[in-house]
Design an enzyme around this catalytic site. Structure first.
Site, PDB file in Angstrom:
ATOM      1  N   MET A   1      64.979  35.437  31.990  1.00 21.73           N
ATOM      2  CA  MET A   1      64.747  34.050  32.440  1.00 21.73           C
ATOM      3  C   MET A   1      65.547  33.788  33.708  1.00 21.73           C
ATOM      4  O   MET A   1      66.704  34.181  33.800  1.00 21.73           O
ATOM      5  CB  MET A   1      65.217  33.094  31.351  1.00 21.73           C
TER       6      MET A   1
ATOM      7  N   ASP B   1      65.147  30.538  37.115  1.00 19.73           N
ATOM      8  CA  ASP B   1      65.088  29.095  37.402  1.00 19.73           C
ATOM      9  C   ASP B   1      64.328  28.215  36.390  1.00 19.73           C
ATOM     10  O   ASP B   1      63.234  28.587  35.956  1.00 19.73           O
ATOM     11  CB  ASP B   1      64.342  28.837  38.723  1.00 19.73           C
TER      12      ASP B   1
ATOM     13  N   GLN C   1      61.186  30.486  35.049  1.00 23.15           N
ATOM     14  CA  GLN C   1      60.853  31.805  35.577  1.00 23.15           C
ATOM     15  C   GLN C   1      61.143  32.837  34.482  1.00 23.15           C
ATOM     16  O   GLN C   1      62.242  32.857  33.906  1.00 23.15           O
ATOM     17  CB  GLN C   1      61.693  32.107  36.824  1.00 23.15           C
TER      18      GLN C   1
ATOM     19  N   ARG D   1      58.911  28.424  49.782  1.00 27.84           N
ATOM     20  CA  ARG D   1      58.585  28.468  48.344  1.00 27.84           C
ATOM     21  C   ARG D   1      59.247  27.337  47.566  1.00 27.84           C
ATOM     22  O   ARG D   1      60.021  26.582  48.081  1.00 27.84           O
ATOM     23  CB  ARG D   1      59.032  29.818  47.770  1.00 27.84           C
TER      24      ARG D   1
END
Ligand code: FRU
Length: 506
Positions: A40, A42, A58, A168
């Site tokens: 894992m 963000d 994420q 991004r």
């Protein structure tokens, strides 16, 4: 659409297969969000939707290392108890074939939209050989998402001094008739900056301006920006990569900062003051905020750091989220406190008043690996005092928090915390009426300390042995623990979530 669903189903199965084994690890967190298995990073798409908080993240469902990014998903009714849900996004299209990178969520016409960065490697060098685009996915039920046929909705970074490949992490919000969105970016000569866009329909976006930019030692790229309004101010949060250490500050590889100012929505510029750190510990990155039905601004961050050693990887998982933190504004600075809902997890209170401490002292009932503790300390005439957590004297193990009165510095020392990365971090802290107030949350392999009512926070992962569970207070001259309260804390993961995943995949 079919491929997306297949990729999600396959990834869910992989996580489900591994999760029972992972659960046995003594470093698993009891009341923090962490992946059921594997990697894992963000927090993504944090939103209050249809009466529940949704948190995406994420996720690499196939390995405890970073890799092709999926969006993991969990939800909570109260920010304290969590339910894991099936994976929400998987790489499946040419434009996001190497990852659904970070992004955010917004509600429109009763539907939940996720806006994220599609990532594609165009060669072997992950710094130069990449194509990033911005994309949307939508859901009616908040659980199952379809990518829009209009994707990618933003194909190229704007012209100007804006790096074409690194843009991004869209964070989207509504203001008046427009939706706005900020994106992390950098200049062509590697200075971090944030881009501001607006749109009426979430699909067609107009670039407004570079809303803020780092000058001097403020990093070569700003990731995961977030802008919100709080008490008459506009706050920009961002995660600058590569700020260099200055004195006691910026010793992590990357930072998470904020500035306070006023956003001119017409020209797209934020006039702001000084940069401030959001957390002074070791493990705090890519924070994201949301606003809930009570109008509260809540922040959550990845409780880890890029390129830091993660001993839990050998047990099949990696990374976790911080506790949800309530943000308020005090004299132009953010105060960060744990959300009050966490009080529901308390059990077995132990409390003391007016305890005098000199040398090293243990208190009856104050020990453990999974607890919350609030303590107000009168420094009296002491010049140095503090507490040690996770102590095992035989093995010389301890996590140290010490306050130096003359220097007005609180130090977090994890050099002897057990396995994993060591190091020291320091926060400038002033006593208030000669008092130090600490609010600690310890969760098997994490420590979060909220100082002086949230003026400063220090967060770190620590990896103590099972035996290292004692707590000591210490002082060079007499101090007084004016009040001390300690609670055990309940685990927060509902088994329902397992059933939901099981139903979906078997
Ligand atoms: C921040 C970050 C983001 C990116 C994501 C990829 O930690 O680098 O900029 O979208 O992680 O997982």
């Amino acid at each position: 659409m079919v491929r997306h669903r297949q990729n999600i189903d396959k990834a869910n199965k992989e996580v489900y297969k591994k999760k029972t084994e992972v659960e046995k690890n003594h470093w698993r967190l009891a009341y923090h969000m962490a992946p059921q298995a594997n990697w894992m990073n963000d927090p993504n798409g944090f939103i209050y939707f249809n009466g529940e908080y949704h948190l995406f993240y994420q996720h690499n469902p196939y390995s405890p290392e970073w890799g092709p990014m999926y969006w993991g998903h969990a939800k909570s009714k109260d920010l304290a108890h969590w339910e894991h849900l099936p994976i929400a996004l998987a790489p499946s299209e040419d434009y996001d074939v190497d990852g659904c990178f970070s992004g955010s969520a917004i509600e429109r016409d009763g539907k939940l939209y996720l806006m994220y960065t599609g990532n594609k490697w165009t060669g072997d060098n992950h710094d130069t050989d990449l194509k990033q685009v911005q994309c949307l996915a939508v859901s009616e039920d908040g659980i199952s998402f379809n990518k829009l046929t209009e994707n990618p909705i933003m194909t190229d970074a704007p012209a100007g001094d804006i790096h074409p490949n690194h843009w991004r992490d869209p964070k989207v919000w509504k203001n008046g008739e427009f939706n706005f969105c900020v994106l992390g970016s950098k200049t062509n000569d590697e200075k971090g900056q944030v881009l501001l866009y607006r749109s009426v329909n979430l699909i067609d976006w107009e670039f407004l301006n570079v809303v803020a930019k780092g000058e001097g030692n403020f990093g070569y790229m700003w990731e995961c920006p977030d802008i919100f309004h709080l008490n008459g101010n506009d706050v920009l949060i961002m995660s600058p990569q590569g700020v260099k250490p200055e004195g006691d500050l910026y010793h992590n590889l990357h930072q998470a900062c904020y500035v306070v100012g006023t956003l001119d929505y017409e020209i797209g510029v934020l006039n702001h003051g000084e940069f401030e750190l959001l957390d002074y510990g070791f493990d705090f990155y890519a924070p994201q905020t949301t606003i809930d039905d009570k109008g509260r601004r809540i922040m959550i961050a990845w409780m880890a750091m890029w390129e830091s050693e993660m001993p839990e990887q050998k047990y099949g998982w990696a990374g976790a989220m911080t506790l949800p933190r309530l943000l308020t504004m005090n004299n132009g600075k953010l105060l960060t406190e744990p959300v009050p809902e966490l009080k529901a997890l308390r059990k077995k209170e132990v409390s003391f008043q007016n305890v005098l401490i000199k040398g090293e002292v243990k208190l009856e009932g104050v020990s453990g690996h999974c607890l919350e503790m609030e303590v107000t300390i009168d420094a009296k005439e002491a010049s140095s005092f503090g507490l040690k957590l996770g102590v095992n004297q035989q093995q010389n193990e301890e996590t140290l928090f010490s306050y130096n009165v003359a220097d007005e510095i609180l130090t977090f020392d994890r050099r002897r915390s057990g396995e994993g990365p060591g190091g020291i971090r320091k926060a400038p802290v002033s006593l208030q009426d000669n008092l130090l107030h600490l609010h600690l949350f310890i969760d098997n392999s994490s420590v979060e300390v909220f100082v002086q009512g949230g003026e400063k926070v220090l967060t770190g992962r620590v990896y103590p042995s099972v035996e290292a569970n004692e707590i000591y207070f210490f002082a060079d001259k007499e101090i007084k623990l004016v009040t001390l309260k300690k609670w055990g804390l309940k685990g927060v993961f509902s088994e329902l979530s397992n059933d939901l995943v099981r139903d979906k995949i078997i």
